[in-house]
Design an enzyme around this catalytic site. Structure first.
Site, mmCIF file in Angstrom:
data_model
loop_
_atom_site.group_PDB
_atom_site.id
_atom_site.type_symbol
_atom_site.label_atom_id
_atom_site.label_comp_id
_atom_site.label_asym_id
_atom_site.label_seq_id
_atom_site.Cartn_x
_atom_site.Cartn_y
_atom_site.Cartn_z
ATOM 1 N N ASN A 188 -18.611 8.539 -36.386
ATOM 2 C CA ASN A 188 -18.273 8.569 -37.814
ATOM 3 C C ASN A 188 -18.569 7.178 -38.359
ATOM 4 O OD1 ASN A 188 -17.077 8.623 -40.315
ATOM 5 N ND2 ASN A 188 -14.971 8.819 -39.549
ATOM 6 N N LYS A 214 -18.496 6.147 -41.317
ATOM 7 C CA LYS A 214 -17.683 5.774 -42.496
ATOM 8 C C LYS A 214 -18.576 5.153 -43.578
ATOM 9 C CE LYS A 214 -13.767 5.467 -39.430
ATOM 10 N NZ LYS A 214 -12.468 4.897 -39.094
ATOM 11 N N HIS A 230 -10.437 13.872 -42.355
ATOM 12 C CA HIS A 230 -10.210 12.578 -41.701
ATOM 13 C C HIS A 230 -9.005 11.886 -42.346
ATOM 14 C CE1 HIS A 230 -10.768 8.436 -40.436
ATOM 15 N NE2 HIS A 230 -11.455 8.933 -39.428
ATOM 16 N N GLU A 236 -8.474 8.979 -43.246
ATOM 17 C CA GLU A 236 -8.770 8.089 -44.384
ATOM 18 C C GLU A 236 -8.945 8.889 -45.662
ATOM 19 O OE1 GLU A 236 -11.977 5.960 -42.496
ATOM 20 O OE2 GLU A 236 -10.525 5.066 -41.128
ATOM 21 N N GLU A 278 -6.642 12.403 -33.876
ATOM 22 C CA GLU A 278 -6.786 10.979 -34.156
ATOM 23 C C GLU A 278 -5.458 10.403 -34.649
ATOM 24 O OE1 GLU A 278 -11.120 9.869 -34.987
ATOM 25 O OE2 GLU A 278 -10.262 10.518 -36.871
ATOM 26 N N GLY A 286 -9.216 2.191 -35.779
ATOM 27 C CA GLY A 286 -9.685 0.879 -36.229
ATOM 28 C C GLY A 286 -8.741 -0.268 -35.904
ATOM 29 N N SER A 315 -10.079 4.028 -31.770
ATOM 30 C CA SER A 315 -10.432 2.882 -30.934
ATOM 31 C C SER A 315 -11.032 3.286 -29.581
ATOM 32 C CB SER A 315 -9.223 1.960 -30.745
ATOM 33 O OG SER A 315 -8.794 1.442 -32.006
ATOM 34 N N GLY A 333 -15.385 5.630 -34.533
ATOM 35 C CA GLY A 333 -15.734 4.868 -35.718
ATOM 36 C C GLY A 333 -16.491 3.615 -35.333
ATOM 37 N N GLY A 334 -15.759 2.513 -35.200
ATOM 38 C CA GLY A 334 -16.361 1.196 -34.974
ATOM 39 C C GLY A 334 -17.456 1.155 -33.914
HETATM 40 P P1 PGA Z 1 -12.306 3.877 -34.686
HETATM 41 O O1 PGA Z 1 -12.325 5.074 -35.760
HETATM 42 O O2 PGA Z 1 -13.098 4.352 -33.507
HETATM 43 O O3 PGA Z 1 -12.959 2.726 -35.396
HETATM 44 O O4 PGA Z 1 -10.889 3.626 -34.344
HETATM 45 C C1 PGA Z 1 -12.161 6.405 -35.353
HETATM 46 C C2 PGA Z 1 -12.247 7.342 -36.533
HETATM 47 O O5 PGA Z 1 -11.731 7.002 -37.603
HETATM 48 O O6 PGA Z 1 -12.828 8.433 -36.438
#
Ligand code: PGA
Length: 248
Positions: free
Chosen positions: A9, A11, A94, A96, A166, A172, A212, A233-234
Site C-alpha cells: 500500500n 499510500k 484502511h 487511515e 491491521e 507506521g 510495520s 506500507g513503508g
Molecule cells: P506500515 O503500513 O507497513 O507502514 O506500518 C501498513 C498499512 O498501513 O497498510
C-alpha cells in the site's frame, strides 16, 4: 493450502515517475516468487503500473474507491473507472480512511459489495486502536468490523475476499504486533467468517497481517497458522525491501 499474498500500500507516496522507477526496480527482483504480489499506487500511477507490470507476476490494486458508479461526488473515483484501467485488487476500509476521511463500517460494506460486483478482489481492512486493545476490546471491535463489512454478502462473495488485520497502533509506528497476538486475531477473524459462511470458506479465505511488516519480521509472521500474507506500507516503497518480503 492458501497461497500467500503480499500487498504494498503505497499510500500518498510516489509521483508517476517515481512509481515507474520503483516498478522497474522491483520487477527483476520478484520473478521467482511463489506468492501473489500486489502493488497499490496512487490513482494517478495506476495506468502506468498496469502497463509496466503486464507479463510480470505483479498485480495492481487501488487504495480506495467510491461505491457509486458516477455522479456528483467531487474528488471521488469509481470502481468502474478503476476497473477500466485494469486493476484487480482494491483496498477497502484502511484505518487511515476510517480515521481521516469518515469511512464507516457502512461505507466499507457498500464498497465491498460494489467491488465484488465488478469482479475486483477486495482487501478489507480491520483493526483496533491501542485504547481498545488495552481495554480488552480488540476482539469485539474486530468482530464487529468484519461482520459489518461482510453484511449481506453471499457465501460465494465471502469466499473471494481478502481480509487484512491491521492493528492501528502498529501502522507506521515500527511496533509490530507479536506474531502470536497477530495470529490470534487472524484466528478470530476466521471464526467470524465461518459463522457468516461455513468451514470450507473460512479455511479458504486469506487473512493478511499489516502494521510495520519488515524484512526482519516477515518470516515469523508468515509462519503463523492463520496469517496468509501481509499488507505493507513503508517497506513497500523500497524495491529491495518489498522484494525481500515477497521472497521471504
Ligand atoms: P506500515 O503500513 O507497513 O507502514 O506500518 C501498513 C498499512 O498501513 O497498510
Amino acid at each position: 493450502m492458501r497461497k500467500p499474498i503480499i500487498a504494498g500500500n503505497w499510500k500518498m507516496n510516489n509521483t508517476i515517475k517515481e512509481a515507474k522507477d520503483l516498478i522497474e526496480n522491483l520487477k527483476p527482483l520478484v520473478v521467482d516468487s511463489n506468492v501473489d504480489i500486489v502493488i497499490c499506487p496512487s490513482y494517478l500511477s495506476i495506468e502506468a503500473a498496469v502497463e509496466l507490470t503486464s507479463g510480470s507476476p505483479i498485480k495492481v490494486g487501488a487504495q480506495n474507491m467510491h461505491y457509486e458508479e458516477s455522479g456528483a461526488y467531487t474528488g471521488e473515483v469509481s470502481g468502474e473507472m478503476l476497473k477500466e484501467l485494469g486493476i484487480e485488487y482494491i483496498i477497502i476500509g484502511h484505518s487511515e480512511r476510517r480515521q481521516y476521511f469518515n469511512e464507516t463500517d457502512e461505507t466499507v460494506n457498500k464498497k465491498v459489495i460494489k467491488a465484488l460486483k465488478l469482479n475486483l478482489n477486495p482487501i478489507v481492512c480491520v483493526g483496533e486502536t491501542i485504547e481498545e486493545r488495552e481495554n480488552n476490546k480488540a476482539k469485539e471491535v474486530v468482530t464487529t468490523q468484519v461482520k459489518n463489512a461482510l453484511a449481506g454478502l453471499s457465501q460465494e462473495e465471502i469466499s473471494n475476499l481478502i481480509i487484512a488485520y491491521e492493528p492501528i497502533w502498529a501502522i507506521g509506528t515500527g511496533k509490530t504486533a507479536s506474531s502470536d497476538d497477530a495470529n490470534e486475531v487472524c484466528g478470530w477473524i476466521r471464526e467470524v467468517v465461518k459463522e457468516l459462511s461455513d468451514q470450507s470458506i473460512a479455511e479458504k479465505i486469506r487473512i493478511q497481517y499489516g502494521g510495520s511488516v519488515k524484512p526482519d519480521n516477515i518470516k515469523e509472521l508468515m509462519g503463523q497458522t492463520h496469517i496468509d500474507g501481509a499488507l505493507v506500507g513503508g517497506a513497500s516503497l523500497k524495491a529491495d525491501q518489498f522484494a525481500a518480503l515477497v521472497n521471504y
